[in-house]
Design a protein around this motif. Structure first.
Motif, PDB file in Angstrom:
ATOM      1  N   LYS A 240       0.813  -1.226   0.000  1.00 36.56           N
ATOM      2  CA  LYS A 240       0.000   0.000   0.000  1.00 36.56           C
ATOM      3  C   LYS A 240       0.844   1.273   0.000  1.00 36.56           C
ATOM      4  O   LYS A 240       0.374   2.319  -0.422  1.00 36.56           O
ATOM      5  CB  LYS A 240      -0.919  -0.005   1.227  1.00 36.56           C
ATOM      6  CG  LYS A 240      -0.164   0.028   2.573  1.00 36.56           C
ATOM      7  CD  LYS A 240      -1.100   0.106   3.769  1.00 36.56           C
ATOM      8  CE  LYS A 240      -0.319   0.109   5.075  1.00 36.56           C
ATOM      9  NZ  LYS A 240      -1.172   0.171   6.263  1.00 36.56           N
TER      10      LYS A 240
ATOM     11  N   GLU B 299       7.492   3.663   1.912  1.00 36.58           N
ATOM     12  CA  GLU B 299       7.816   3.422   3.326  1.00 36.58           C
ATOM     13  C   GLU B 299       8.915   2.362   3.445  1.00 36.58           C
ATOM     14  O   GLU B 299       8.808   1.286   2.854  1.00 36.58           O
ATOM     15  CB  GLU B 299       6.536   2.967   4.047  1.00 36.58           C
ATOM     16  CG  GLU B 299       6.680   2.893   5.560  1.00 36.58           C
ATOM     17  CD  GLU B 299       5.403   2.356   6.229  1.00 36.58           C
ATOM     18  OE1 GLU B 299       4.305   2.852   5.941  1.00 36.58           O
ATOM     19  OE2 GLU B 299       5.538   1.417   7.036  1.00 36.58           O
TER      20      GLU B 299
ATOM     21  N   ASP C 107       0.685  -8.172   6.769  1.00 46.02           N
ATOM     22  CA  ASP C 107       0.577  -6.971   7.620  1.00 46.02           C
ATOM     23  C   ASP C 107      -0.857  -6.592   8.000  1.00 46.02           C
ATOM     24  O   ASP C 107      -1.189  -6.513   9.162  1.00 46.02           O
ATOM     25  CB  ASP C 107       1.241  -5.734   6.974  1.00 46.02           C
ATOM     26  CG  ASP C 107       2.690  -5.966   6.616  1.00 46.02           C
ATOM     27  OD1 ASP C 107       3.323  -6.830   7.246  1.00 46.02           O
ATOM     28  OD2 ASP C 107       3.185  -5.299   5.687  1.00 46.02           O
ATOM     29  N   ASP C 108      -1.681  -6.293   6.977  1.00 47.32           N
ATOM     30  CA  ASP C 108      -3.040  -5.808   7.225  1.00 47.32           C
ATOM     31  C   ASP C 108      -4.031  -6.867   6.743  1.00 47.32           C
ATOM     32  O   ASP C 108      -4.049  -7.204   5.553  1.00 47.32           O
ATOM     33  CB  ASP C 108      -3.277  -4.488   6.486  1.00 47.32           C
ATOM     34  CG  ASP C 108      -2.312  -3.386   6.947  1.00 47.32           C
ATOM     35  OD1 ASP C 108      -1.556  -3.625   7.915  1.00 47.32           O
ATOM     36  OD2 ASP C 108      -2.328  -2.303   6.342  1.00 47.32           O
TER      37      ASP C 108
ATOM     38  N   ARG D 112      -2.600  -2.293  18.250  1.00 50.58           N
ATOM     39  CA  ARG D 112      -1.272  -1.813  18.669  1.00 50.58           C
ATOM     40  C   ARG D 112      -1.393  -0.684  19.701  1.00 50.58           C
ATOM     41  O   ARG D 112      -0.788  -0.736  20.769  1.00 50.58           O
ATOM     42  CB  ARG D 112      -0.473  -1.323  17.450  1.00 50.58           C
ATOM     43  CG  ARG D 112      -0.187  -2.438  16.441  1.00 50.58           C
ATOM     44  CD  ARG D 112       0.526  -1.915  15.192  1.00 50.58           C
ATOM     45  NE  ARG D 112       0.406  -2.876  14.093  1.00 50.58           N
ATOM     46  CZ  ARG D 112       1.020  -2.761  12.922  1.00 50.58           C
ATOM     47  NH1 ARG D 112       1.811  -1.719  12.666  1.00 50.58           N
ATOM     48  NH2 ARG D 112       0.860  -3.666  11.988  1.00 50.58           N
TER      49      ARG D 112
ATOM     50  N   ASN E 118       3.060   2.731  13.771  1.00 54.58           N
ATOM     51  CA  ASN E 118       4.391   2.446  13.218  1.00 54.58           C
ATOM     52  C   ASN E 118       5.377   3.559  13.574  1.00 54.58           C
ATOM     53  O   ASN E 118       5.016   4.528  14.271  1.00 54.58           O
ATOM     54  CB  ASN E 118       4.309   2.208  11.700  1.00 54.58           C
ATOM     55  CG  ASN E 118       3.729   3.401  10.944  1.00 54.58           C
ATOM     56  OD1 ASN E 118       3.655   4.507  11.472  1.00 54.58           O
ATOM     57  ND2 ASN E 118       3.315   3.173   9.714  1.00 54.58           N
TER      58      ASN E 118
HETATM   59  C1  FCA Z   1       0.958  -1.866   8.735  1.00 58.23           C
HETATM   60  C2  FCA Z   1       1.673  -0.540   8.857  1.00 58.23           C
HETATM   61  C3  FCA Z   1       3.115  -0.673   8.439  1.00 58.23           C
HETATM   62  C4  FCA Z   1       3.786  -1.840   9.178  1.00 58.23           C
HETATM   63  C5  FCA Z   1       3.019  -3.102   8.940  1.00 58.23           C
HETATM   64  C6  FCA Z   1       3.581  -4.283   9.681  1.00 58.23           C
HETATM   65  O1  FCA Z   1       0.782  -2.169   7.384  1.00 58.23           O
HETATM   66  O2  FCA Z   1       1.037   0.457   8.069  1.00 58.23           O
HETATM   67  O3  FCA Z   1       3.814   0.518   8.704  1.00 58.23           O
HETATM   68  O4  FCA Z   1       3.818  -1.554  10.546  1.00 58.23           O
HETATM   69  O5  FCA Z   1       1.661  -2.929   9.358  1.00 58.23           O
END
Ligand code: FCA
Length: 330
Positions: A36, A40, A115-116, A177, A231
């Motif tokens: 996404k 980053e 991740d998401d 988190r 993050n």
């Molecule tokens: C999410 C956050 C990222 C990273 C990832 C593990 O996608 O947006 O920055 O922390 O989870």
């Protein structure tokens, strides 16, 4: 004896041809890795480690950045048209879940998320889609503990401290988190009324800076602050905001999550800033392992685990190199 010899030779030939077929197959295997936020560092690292898996196994990795739903949907069609067999994705919006599943199926692509985690119309995770994420609550708790330890080390009175909760509540892992961090803060006696929400429009530093500035300006009477978010970028935004309103480094305790270049650059600065630590998570597992899982699924019909949650380790200015090394990500 002769018979046995023939059988052995035949067996060896069979093994040989299976190996040849397997490597020919690897060459034809094409796997997408869609993220996404390609700019980053975390996602750059994921790609780097996914590339490592591609090199090792000999498949083609197609890296695509998709910052919104439209780009994501056309990226999936594109992978289908290129003859890919599957993809790993960190979606820009988890609510696109059912649409992503349908698009993948229409293109005959295997789908795994990283991740998401995708959610359905009811907001619940799509448990059928294999997923690798971080242990969000636990990692949030580690952030909260690091903040409490630092508050104590600095001899602050808990009551005089404000907390910036840089939030992105449309993303479940982000909520887990920050709530993990808050639970530890509260258990240590942090005043609930001193925790302020700073909703960010996007999960980057600039959006976090804007959100945190609003909180700091609204509570100019508070001089000591802590900050946490989903993050490193979120926390760095809060730290930059505190600097811009004149709070010195020793008046801010920010602890991030990630440990990629954003955090490392901060630790490398000659003078310590309010960004005191980060819980380092593993882009190697999230990049290398997911790509490998997808390859095994395609080439060997071995389906990935439905849910894998990875751990993190706290690091600070003085020990981040060692922690990274221990995690195998140097
Ligand atoms: C999410 C956050 C990222 C990273 C990832 C593990 O996608 O947006 O920055 O922390 O989870």
């Amino acid at each position: 004896m002769r018979l046995l010899k023939t059988a052995l030779v035949a067996g060896a030939l069979a093994v040989l041809s299976v190996t040849t077929i397997a490597s020919a197959y690897a060459q034809d295997t094409k796997i997408g890795f869609i993220v996404k936020q390609p700019e980053e560092p975390w996602f750059q690292d994921e790609w780097k480690f996914a590339d490592q898996a591609a090199k090792e196994k000999g498949f083609t990795l197609v890296k695509i950045g998709a910052e919104d739903g439209e780009k994501l949907m056309s990226a999936i069609d594109n992978l289908g048209a290129q003859g890919a067999q599957g993809f790993v994705v960190c979606t820009p919006d988890v609510k696109l879940g059912p649409g992503i599943v349908a698009k993948a199926a229409a293109n005959n692509l295997k789908l795994m998320t990283v991740d998401d985690r995708l959610v359905g119309a009811d907001g619940k995770p799509l448990e059928d889609v294999p997923h690798m994420g971080i242990s969000a609550t636990k990692i949030g708790e580690a952030v909260g503990q690091a903040i409490i330890d630092e508050i104590k080390a600095r001899g602050w009175k808990m009551d005089e401290v404000g907390a910036i909760r840089v939030s992105y509540d449309q993303l479940p892992t982000a909520v887990d988190r920050v709530e993990g961090a808050i639970s530890v803060l509260k258990a240590a006696g942090f005043k609930a009324g001193n925790i302020f929400d700073a909703p960010q429009a996007k999960t980057d530093t600039e959006a976090a800076l804007n959100a945190a500035t609003v909180v700091l300006n609204a509570h100019a009477d508070i001089k000591k602050w802590v900050a946490f978010g989903l993050n490193d970028e979120a926390v760095l935004g809060a730290v930059r905001a505190s600097e811009s309103v004149g709070i010195p480094a020793d008046g801010m305790i920010g602890v991030g999550i990630g440990g990629a270049e954003s955090a490392i650059n901060e630790f490398k600065k000659p003078a310590a800033t309010g960004f005191v630590g980060t819980v380092i998570i593993s882009p190697k597992r999230h990049g290398y392992e997911t790509a490998l899982n997808m390859y095994d699924w395609i080439a060997n019909n071995k389906e990935p685990a439905k849910l894998t949650l990875t751990a993190g380790a706290l690091a600070k200015r003085d020990d981040y190199q060692k922690v990274r090394k221990d995690l195998g990500i140097e």
